[in-house]
Write an enzyme that holds these catalytic residues in place. Structure first.
Site, PDB file in Angstrom:
ATOM      1  N   ARG A  89      -9.069  46.896  36.039  1.00  0.00           N
ATOM      2  CA  ARG A  89      -8.086  46.106  36.792  1.00  0.00           C
ATOM      3  C   ARG A  89      -7.593  44.913  35.977  1.00  0.00           C
ATOM      4  NH1 ARG A  89     -11.438  46.175  41.890  1.00  0.00           N
ATOM      5  NH2 ARG A  89     -10.672  47.897  43.123  1.00  0.00           N
ATOM      6  N   VAL A 136     -22.421  38.450  45.810  1.00  0.00           N
ATOM      7  CA  VAL A 136     -21.818  39.560  46.536  1.00  0.00           C
ATOM      8  C   VAL A 136     -21.903  40.817  45.658  1.00  0.00           C
ATOM      9  CG1 VAL A 136     -19.641  40.422  47.486  1.00  0.00           C
ATOM     10  CG2 VAL A 136     -20.308  38.058  47.877  1.00  0.00           C
ATOM     11  N   LYS A 168       3.871  34.787  43.687  1.00  0.00           N
ATOM     12  CA  LYS A 168       2.644  35.084  44.426  1.00  0.00           C
ATOM     13  C   LYS A 168       2.750  34.628  45.881  1.00  0.00           C
ATOM     14  CE  LYS A 168      -1.083  35.063  40.954  1.00  0.00           C
ATOM     15  NZ  LYS A 168      -2.246  34.259  40.530  1.00  0.00           N
ATOM     16  N   GLU A 214      -8.112  34.134  46.433  1.00  0.00           N
ATOM     17  CA  GLU A 214      -7.461  33.506  45.287  1.00  0.00           C
ATOM     18  C   GLU A 214      -6.570  32.327  45.659  1.00  0.00           C
ATOM     19  OE1 GLU A 214      -7.739  37.247  42.194  1.00  0.00           O
ATOM     20  OE2 GLU A 214      -5.750  36.613  42.823  1.00  0.00           O
TER      21      GLU A 214
END
Ligand SMILES: *[C@@H]1O[C@H](CO)[C@@H](O)[C@H](O)[C@H]1NC(C)=O
Ligand SMILES: *[C@@H]1O[C@H](CO)[C@@H](O)[C@H](O)[C@H]1NC(C)=O
Ligand SMILES: *[C@@H]1O[C@H](CO)[C@@H](O)[C@H](O)[C@H]1NC(C)=O
Ligand SMILES: *[C@@H]1O[C@H](CO)[C@@H](O)[C@H](O)[C@H]1NC(C)=O
Length: 427
Positions: free
Chosen positions: A378, A128, A251, A319
């Site tokens: 990041r 990608v 999360k 993720e």
């Protein structure tokens, strides 16, 4: 085609070398930006005097972590002239690939499998990309082998010249193709997964031969040769390798509420229903190494298709989706749900990533790896030459992130290391 003995191989190489020499004599620099150094590589081996801007660096000393060389290299790579010399415009690739034969020769793409073992174990790659064609082309060259198959997803929002250049490169190889359906990738949103899914479907349909699937992005680079990758995968004995662990409490918001893309950003919406079939959602990463059966499950297993539909309005599904599928009973190569089978990114072989907050010195309880010698994007390390020595001792097949404009020498020395290793393993 494939040479059966070192003697035949030598013969074959000298024939190719001869024709390369002729090509070199016939083809002078024809374009303004003068990328002639690209034509000066000697066949197969990346030598120290290949004329590329990075070749002034001593990769042997860099790999050994020699402080003085590392300092000199860092100084060199920040000079204005050097930075200018490493730029390759997208148009170069569009033009250079008009003559595919010459492109492949001059860039030293492998044109035959280096061993029977590799030929018998073809791999499928999904890559990608959205920018920096040079990064992509060097990655492709590093992992290219004629028995493998490569699906390239170029972001629908990429610049036209990026799309054209990558399309031009893929057109030179029968086993490298652009994805049939291109999506617009939005950070942390569903389309990132869709891009891989589209390539998975294309790869699964394009060939029944490949044994394992590996997904990459344009900023990955291999740490192992194709032969080493094949051996590492055979050693998995049908298993998959990826991060798949308990989901930390902080999360869980990622999938308890829905998210939708509004003007290119993710916004929180209403509460979501629990996951289908009460599947426990696991924590993981976007990058996986999986067998063909796992991909079949992703494309055909009704439980997984339901999970995929449910995941489409979550935050960063890349993720957790692969990590969750990895624990669904019956998926080929999957693991039991028990926590004893949890696997961290450090223990999986899929990807080496240095997260900022895990860096530190050995002996500290918190630290997972030595500090980043490049810079952070990041909170992820973009590797510099100083990371190479440590990196090459790790078991991961690929590392993320590399950037040709942050540290071209890190990529150059890795390229050289890998090609020399691949050629050394021929004997
Ligand atoms: C591209 O290469 C061809 C020869 O292969 C040359 O004639 C042409 O001028 C080049 N185009 C550009 C834009 O440099
Ligand atoms: C590169 O570094 C190695 C190891 O330090 C050294 O043996 C070699 O002589 C150096 N090569 C050059 C061309 O300086
Ligand atoms: C791709 O981009 C074009 C505009 O450049 C847009 O019209 C189209 O809807 C996009 N397609 C997808 C699948 O995002
Ligand atoms: C597989 O490829 C063939 C053509 O090669 C095409 O007709 C078919 O629709 C494809 N199937 C899927 C599921 O993509």
């Amino acid at each position: 085609m494939r040479p059966r003995s070192p003697l035949l191989l030598a013969l074959k190489l000298s024939v190719v070398l001869g024709s390369l020499w002729t090509l070199f004599l016939l083809s002078g620099p024809t374009i303004d930006f003068n990328p002639t150094y690209i034509l000066r590589y000697r066949w197969l081996e990346y030598t120290g005097d290949d004329g590329s801007p990075e070749s002034v660096c001593n990769c042997t000393a860099i790999q050994q972590g020699d402080e003085e060389t590392l300092e000199q290299t860092k100084l060199l790579t920040i000079t204005k002239d050097f930075r200018k010399s490493i730029q390759i415009p997208d148009e170069y690739y569009i033009n250079a690939t008009q003559d595919c034969r010459n492109f492949k020769l001059s860039r030293k793409y492998l044109t035959f499998p280096l061993s029977q073992e590799e030929e018998d174990f073809p791999l499928a790659y999904s890559i990608v990309v959205h920018q920096k064609v040079q990064n992509f082309e060097r990655l492709l060259r590093a992992i290219y082998a004629p028995q493998n198959i490569y699906c390239i997803h170029v972001d629908n929002k990429s610049e036209g010249s990026v799309i054209s250049a990558i399309e031009a490169i893929t057109s030179c190889f029968p086993n490298v193709f652009l994805v049939s359906k291109r999506v617009t990738v939005v950070y942390a949103a569903w389309p990132r997964v869709q891009a891989d899914l589209n390539c998975m479907a294309d790869l699964y349909n394009a060939s029944t031969k490949w044994k394992y699937f590996i997904n990459l992005c344009g900023q990955d680079f291999p740490l192992k040769t194709n032969l080493e990758i094949v051996r590492a995968l055979r050693y998995l004995r049908g298993g998959n390798s990826m991060e798949s662990e308990r989901m930390p409490e902080n999360k869980k918001y990622r999938f308890t509420n829905s998210f939708e893309v509004v003007n290119g950003n993710l916004e929180t919406g209403k509460q979501k229903t629990p996951p289908p079939f009460n599947l426990p959602i696991m924590s993981g990463g976007a990058y996986i190494v999986v067998n063909r059966g796992y991909i079949r499950s992703v494309l055909e297993d009704h439980r997984i298709l339901t999970l995929i539909e449910w995941s489409k309005d979550t935050y960063s599904p890349d993720e957790f989706l692969w990590a969750t599928i990895q624990r669904v009973p019956g998926v080929p190569g999957s693991n039991w749900l028990n926590a004893k089978y949890d696997m961290s990114d450090v223990n999986a072989i899929a990807r080496l990533v240095k997260w900022h907050w895990h860096e530190g010195s050995r002996g500290s309880l918190e630290a997972v790896y030595p500090k980043c010698e490049g810079n952070h994007v990041r909170a992820i390390c973009v590797y510099g030459v100083g990371d190479l020595q440590w990196m090459l001792t790790q078991h991961h097949l690929f590392a993320n992130k590399f950037d040709i404009y942050t540290d071209p020498v890190a990529i150059y020395c890795l390229e050289k290391y890998l090609r020399q290793k691949a050629l050394a393993d021929l004997h």
